[in-house]
Design a protein around this motif. Sequence first.
Motif, PDB file in Angstrom:
ATOM      1  N   LYS A 455      -5.910  -0.740  -2.105  1.00  0.00           N
ATOM      2  CA  LYS A 455      -6.672  -1.675  -2.928  1.00  0.00           C
ATOM      3  C   LYS A 455      -5.706  -2.730  -3.467  1.00  0.00           C
ATOM      4  O   LYS A 455      -4.795  -2.410  -4.226  1.00  0.00           O
ATOM      5  CB  LYS A 455      -7.357  -0.941  -4.083  1.00  0.00           C
ATOM      6  N   ALA A 456      -5.933  -3.977  -3.077  1.00  0.00           N
ATOM      7  CA  ALA A 456      -5.041  -5.058  -3.512  1.00  0.00           C
ATOM      8  C   ALA A 456      -5.435  -5.518  -4.908  1.00  0.00           C
ATOM      9  O   ALA A 456      -6.580  -5.905  -5.128  1.00  0.00           O
ATOM     10  CB  ALA A 456      -5.113  -6.227  -2.542  1.00  0.00           C
ATOM     11  N   PRO A 457      -4.519  -5.497  -5.882  1.00  0.00           N
ATOM     12  CA  PRO A 457      -4.849  -5.926  -7.245  1.00  0.00           C
ATOM     13  C   PRO A 457      -5.019  -7.440  -7.316  1.00  0.00           C
ATOM     14  O   PRO A 457      -4.629  -8.175  -6.406  1.00  0.00           O
ATOM     15  CB  PRO A 457      -3.627  -5.464  -8.051  1.00  0.00           C
ATOM     16  N   ALA A 458      -5.577  -7.897  -8.427  1.00  0.00           N
ATOM     17  CA  ALA A 458      -5.835  -9.333  -8.590  1.00  0.00           C
ATOM     18  C   ALA A 458      -4.548 -10.149  -8.588  1.00  0.00           C
ATOM     19  O   ALA A 458      -4.567 -11.326  -8.209  1.00  0.00           O
ATOM     20  CB  ALA A 458      -6.600  -9.574  -9.895  1.00  0.00           C
ATOM     21  N   ARG A 459      -3.433  -9.539  -8.997  1.00  0.00           N
ATOM     22  CA  ARG A 459      -2.173 -10.278  -9.017  1.00  0.00           C
ATOM     23  C   ARG A 459      -1.663 -10.550  -7.615  1.00  0.00           C
ATOM     24  O   ARG A 459      -0.838 -11.439  -7.413  1.00  0.00           O
ATOM     25  CB  ARG A 459      -1.110  -9.526  -9.821  1.00  0.00           C
ATOM     26  N   ARG A 460      -2.117  -9.769  -6.609  1.00  0.00           N
ATOM     27  CA  ARG A 460      -1.661  -9.947  -5.234  1.00  0.00           C
ATOM     28  C   ARG A 460      -2.794 -10.480  -4.356  1.00  0.00           C
ATOM     29  O   ARG A 460      -3.349  -9.794  -3.508  1.00  0.00           O
ATOM     30  CB  ARG A 460      -1.112  -8.634  -4.681  1.00  0.00           C
ATOM     31  N   ARG A 461      -3.143 -11.748  -4.582  1.00  0.00           N
ATOM     32  CA  ARG A 461      -4.213 -12.375  -3.806  1.00  0.00           C
ATOM     33  C   ARG A 461      -3.807 -12.571  -2.349  1.00  0.00           C
ATOM     34  O   ARG A 461      -4.656 -12.883  -1.501  1.00  0.00           O
ATOM     35  CB  ARG A 461      -4.569 -13.725  -4.418  1.00  0.00           C
ATOM     36  N   ASP A 462      -2.526 -12.457  -2.057  1.00  0.00           N
ATOM     37  CA  ASP A 462      -2.069 -12.677  -0.690  1.00  0.00           C
ATOM     38  C   ASP A 462      -2.310 -11.469   0.207  1.00  0.00           C
ATOM     39  O   ASP A 462      -2.089 -11.543   1.417  1.00  0.00           O
ATOM     40  CB  ASP A 462      -0.573 -13.014  -0.691  1.00  0.00           C
ATOM     41  N   ILE A 463      -2.751 -10.343  -0.374  1.00  0.00           N
ATOM     42  CA  ILE A 463      -3.013  -9.148   0.431  1.00  0.00           C
ATOM     43  C   ILE A 463      -4.518  -9.031   0.640  1.00  0.00           C
ATOM     44  O   ILE A 463      -5.264  -8.743  -0.301  1.00  0.00           O
ATOM     45  CB  ILE A 463      -2.455  -7.879  -0.252  1.00  0.00           C
ATOM     46  N   SER A 464      -4.974  -9.254   1.866  1.00  0.00           N
ATOM     47  CA  SER A 464      -6.413  -9.163   2.139  1.00  0.00           C
ATOM     48  C   SER A 464      -6.721  -8.573   3.510  1.00  0.00           C
ATOM     49  O   SER A 464      -7.819  -8.093   3.736  1.00  0.00           O
ATOM     50  CB  SER A 464      -7.067 -10.545   2.020  1.00  0.00           C
ATOM     51  N   ILE A 465      -5.747  -8.595   4.425  1.00  0.00           N
ATOM     52  CA  ILE A 465      -5.979  -8.064   5.763  1.00  0.00           C
ATOM     53  C   ILE A 465      -4.828  -7.153   6.162  1.00  0.00           C
ATOM     54  O   ILE A 465      -3.794  -7.090   5.483  1.00  0.00           O
ATOM     55  CB  ILE A 465      -6.134  -9.206   6.800  1.00  0.00           C
ATOM     56  N   LYS A 466      -5.024  -6.462   7.262  1.00  0.00           N
ATOM     57  CA  LYS A 466      -4.047  -5.484   7.733  1.00  0.00           C
ATOM     58  C   LYS A 466      -2.666  -6.106   7.929  1.00  0.00           C
ATOM     59  O   LYS A 466      -1.641  -5.503   7.588  1.00  0.00           O
ATOM     60  CB  LYS A 466      -4.552  -4.893   9.052  1.00  0.00           C
ATOM     61  N   GLU A 467      -2.629  -7.324   8.471  1.00  0.00           N
ATOM     62  CA  GLU A 467      -1.349  -7.974   8.743  1.00  0.00           C
ATOM     63  C   GLU A 467      -0.546  -8.224   7.466  1.00  0.00           C
ATOM     64  O   GLU A 467       0.693  -8.273   7.497  1.00  0.00           O
ATOM     65  CB  GLU A 467      -1.582  -9.300   9.481  1.00  0.00           C
ATOM     66  N   ASP A 468      -1.240  -8.394   6.332  1.00  0.00           N
ATOM     67  CA  ASP A 468      -0.533  -8.583   5.063  1.00  0.00           C
ATOM     68  C   ASP A 468       0.238  -7.320   4.687  1.00  0.00           C
ATOM     69  O   ASP A 468       1.361  -7.403   4.178  1.00  0.00           O
ATOM     70  CB  ASP A 468      -1.524  -8.942   3.954  1.00  0.00           C
ATOM     71  N   MET A 469      -0.357  -6.164   4.950  1.00  0.00           N
ATOM     72  CA  MET A 469       0.345  -4.916   4.647  1.00  0.00           C
ATOM     73  C   MET A 469       1.477  -4.662   5.642  1.00  0.00           C
ATOM     74  O   MET A 469       2.493  -4.057   5.289  1.00  0.00           O
ATOM     75  CB  MET A 469      -0.637  -3.740   4.644  1.00  0.00           C
ATOM     76  N   VAL A 470       1.319  -5.133   6.864  1.00  0.00           N
ATOM     77  CA  VAL A 470       2.431  -5.048   7.821  1.00  0.00           C
ATOM     78  C   VAL A 470       3.633  -5.795   7.249  1.00  0.00           C
ATOM     79  O   VAL A 470       4.762  -5.298   7.258  1.00  0.00           O
ATOM     80  CB  VAL A 470       2.024  -5.656   9.185  1.00  0.00           C
ATOM     81  N   GLU A 471       3.378  -6.996   6.715  1.00  0.00           N
ATOM     82  CA  GLU A 471       4.459  -7.799   6.140  1.00  0.00           C
ATOM     83  C   GLU A 471       5.066  -7.112   4.915  1.00  0.00           C
ATOM     84  O   GLU A 471       6.300  -7.077   4.764  1.00  0.00           O
ATOM     85  CB  GLU A 471       3.921  -9.171   5.760  1.00  0.00           C
ATOM     86  N   GLU A 472       4.222  -6.562   4.039  1.00  0.00           N
ATOM     87  CA  GLU A 472       4.722  -5.924   2.826  1.00  0.00           C
ATOM     88  C   GLU A 472       5.627  -4.736   3.155  1.00  0.00           C
ATOM     89  O   GLU A 472       6.707  -4.563   2.582  1.00  0.00           O
ATOM     90  CB  GLU A 472       3.556  -5.462   1.953  1.00  0.00           C
ATOM     91  N   ILE A 473       5.174  -3.908   4.082  1.00  0.00           N
ATOM     92  CA  ILE A 473       5.970  -2.722   4.436  1.00  0.00           C
ATOM     93  C   ILE A 473       7.249  -3.136   5.148  1.00  0.00           C
ATOM     94  O   ILE A 473       8.330  -2.583   4.883  1.00  0.00           O
ATOM     95  CB  ILE A 473       5.118  -1.765   5.299  1.00  0.00           C
TER      96      ILE A 473
END
Length: 808
Positions: A455-473
């Motif tokens: 669950k992406a918090p409001a402070r992290r609007r840049d996380i919305s799709i699977k590829e965003d979590m690929v980048e984060e990890i």
Amino acid sequence: MLVSRKWLEQYVDLDGISTEDLAEDITKAGLEVEEVRGPVLNDENIVVGYVQECVQHPNADKLNLCQVDVGDGERAQIVCGAPNVSEGQYVVVAKPGARLPGGLKIKKAKLRGEVSEGMICSLQELGFEDKYVPEDFKDGIYVIDEEVAVGEPACPLLNLDDAVIEIELTANRSDCLSMIGVAYDVAAVYEKDLKLPEPTVYIENELSSDYISVEIENDKANPYYGAWIIKDLDIKASPLWLQNRLISAGIRPINNVVDITNYVLMEYGQPLHAFDYDRFKSQKVVTRMANEGETIITLDGEERTLSPEHLVITNGQSAHAIAGVMGGEESEVQDDTTTVLLEAAYFNPSVVRQGSKDHGLRSEASSRFEKGVDITRVKEAATRAAQLLSEIAGGKVLGEMVEKGSTEWNPKIVEFTASEINQRIGTEIAIDEMKNIIERLRLDYEVNGESFTVKAPARRRDISIKEDMVEEIARLYGYDRIPYTLPEGVMKKGGLTPRQKLVREVNQYLQKAGLNESLTYSLTKEDWANQFVSPEIKALGLEPVALALPMTDLHSHLRLSAIPELLSSIQHNVARNQYNVALYELGSIYLQKEKDQQPEENMRVAGVITGLWEDHPWQGEKKPVDFFVIKGILEGLFVHLHDEEVAFEKAELDRLHPGRTAVMKLNDDIIGYVGQVHPTVQKEYDLQDTYVFDLNLDQVLEAVQYREDYRVITKYPAIAQDLAFVVDRDLPAKQLEDAIKEQGQPHLETVRVFDVYQGEHMEEGKKSIAFNLIFQNDERTLKDEEIEEARQKIVKHLENEYQAVLRG
């Protein structure tokens, strides 16, 4: 974003981590560090001093002789020329041995006969930029306006020993436009605890709702608005620590109330605004879209005209702020302010962007609203500001904040599996390590086997799709830990496409034919834009595309033909005594078939020739360019492209000579024209006979199948026959040629006109056309009977269809 290391240490323990290592590590994690600044100064010989005595220098009118306590019972005599120095001040003293910014080393010296043991410093001498120096101290020394210990180091007190890291943020990382946002990432990188503020505020019994109410007319533009009344404020300069924090963030201190809203802005990333309640002149806040032509004088003193696209904060009647952009001058906090209306709101990013762009106002607040702030922390940021206003400015916070709208947030749900992450990154990260990374990022998640739900918090609007979590990890795992691999798969040799080869061949052919390539502007002036347009383009009934903001009137429209600009180039050359000029251009014209749509590009090749085509002084031969020269160039091009089906048909076109112009047709479709420029137009350009062509290259290339220009040479002989016919003068030779080709099959290879005669000994209205025919078979020698049969067939057909008479 400017990040003070000392400020950052309030939230994350950085003990043992150098500033250089911190900058390198967060860059590796995706927050690119542009620059590390400072420390400006960290010298133990620069201390806090207390002026015990200040008298005029006995030998100089503009100098003072000061006795200064510099700590540990030490007393120094210092000669000072500052107009604002006086007894009883806490000042910054540079003792002998201190080195100031710029390399100035302080020494014990004599000034006008009196010993001076150091220097009382101004802020500029300590390395402060002028914009951060308060007006009271711009022309003198800096006086510390709070109780401090004499003799303590002054550099930490003024934050001169701090390092500031400048981070170049990408547009998606709006969460790091705050100190807390950066702290989240730094804590994640180093696996450290995060110490966030826990604001609390003492609430008076009096209620804010007794003083103010809130109305929202457009909840899409303004989903939430909160207002808090704070009374009995004492407006003055902020304490040193607060000024230091703002200066390190690149913000000039103003007064304690404004500084507190700016401090919370930098800490939480949440813009706030304080209105002088008495100057607001209303007990009602109404947020609405502005009226057409409504005006407001903003804090910068400029009067701005508003439109219905701009969201404004009003007192129910007049506008007091452009929402999220800048407040109004009318309700500005001033030295006599005692009560403020504290605004804490969430505004739609696109609405703020519109207001900022239209008025040319780019502020720290607008840049954050435009990218999207954390709506769930709006109230917390307001509480933090209220707490500081109470502690620093002595304010009394009334009742509860008056609210309208909602700060609820529906988190984005992102689902992925560990194998998907590893496949994308090219790693073998264990599930436990992935869990650890997500926990370090402080994201809520669930895991089932190898499946993750985040669950992406409001402070992290840049996380919305699977590829965003690929980048984060990947970034927290470490880009430098991702294994290197060579590309796999079949390598394909690079080369030109068939179309690119054909375009290159067109260029090469025209250059070999004697034309020079020219490049002219795709933009032309309005009265040229509709000139020399090819008939098939003119038939579309299109208007030239006009530029919204042309740089000059000479380049205001997209062209529909390259001929006007090429004629201008020819004119330029002829005016400089270059009379024999042949130019061509291969480029696009622009066709806008529907308004508000991008124009389509049509590739064309256009040419202009004037003067002598052949000039051999030694042989005394001169041949001026004529219609058949330029027609022959184009025929040669079609033969070169293996597209000999193009036909020339006489035509009358605007601005071209009525008897020396033809359109070119391919499969009965017009694809361009060739002809002489009309004599009156030639006169406009001050030119002699000039010939032009304009060809739809897109259409030609679509009809051409690219193949190698190679043919086996037959060993069997060719047989030539010449036939001459008397026909009507208006009959085109092309019709006869096509008829001969059709009737001469299967052995007729080529047909060529080699003579045309009309005049003496020829009947009125008639002409003689002579053709050379080549018969050949690649597999055997042809017989005389076969040639004679084909010849008779051709003659009979022409006699019947065109009343042609065979000449003996």
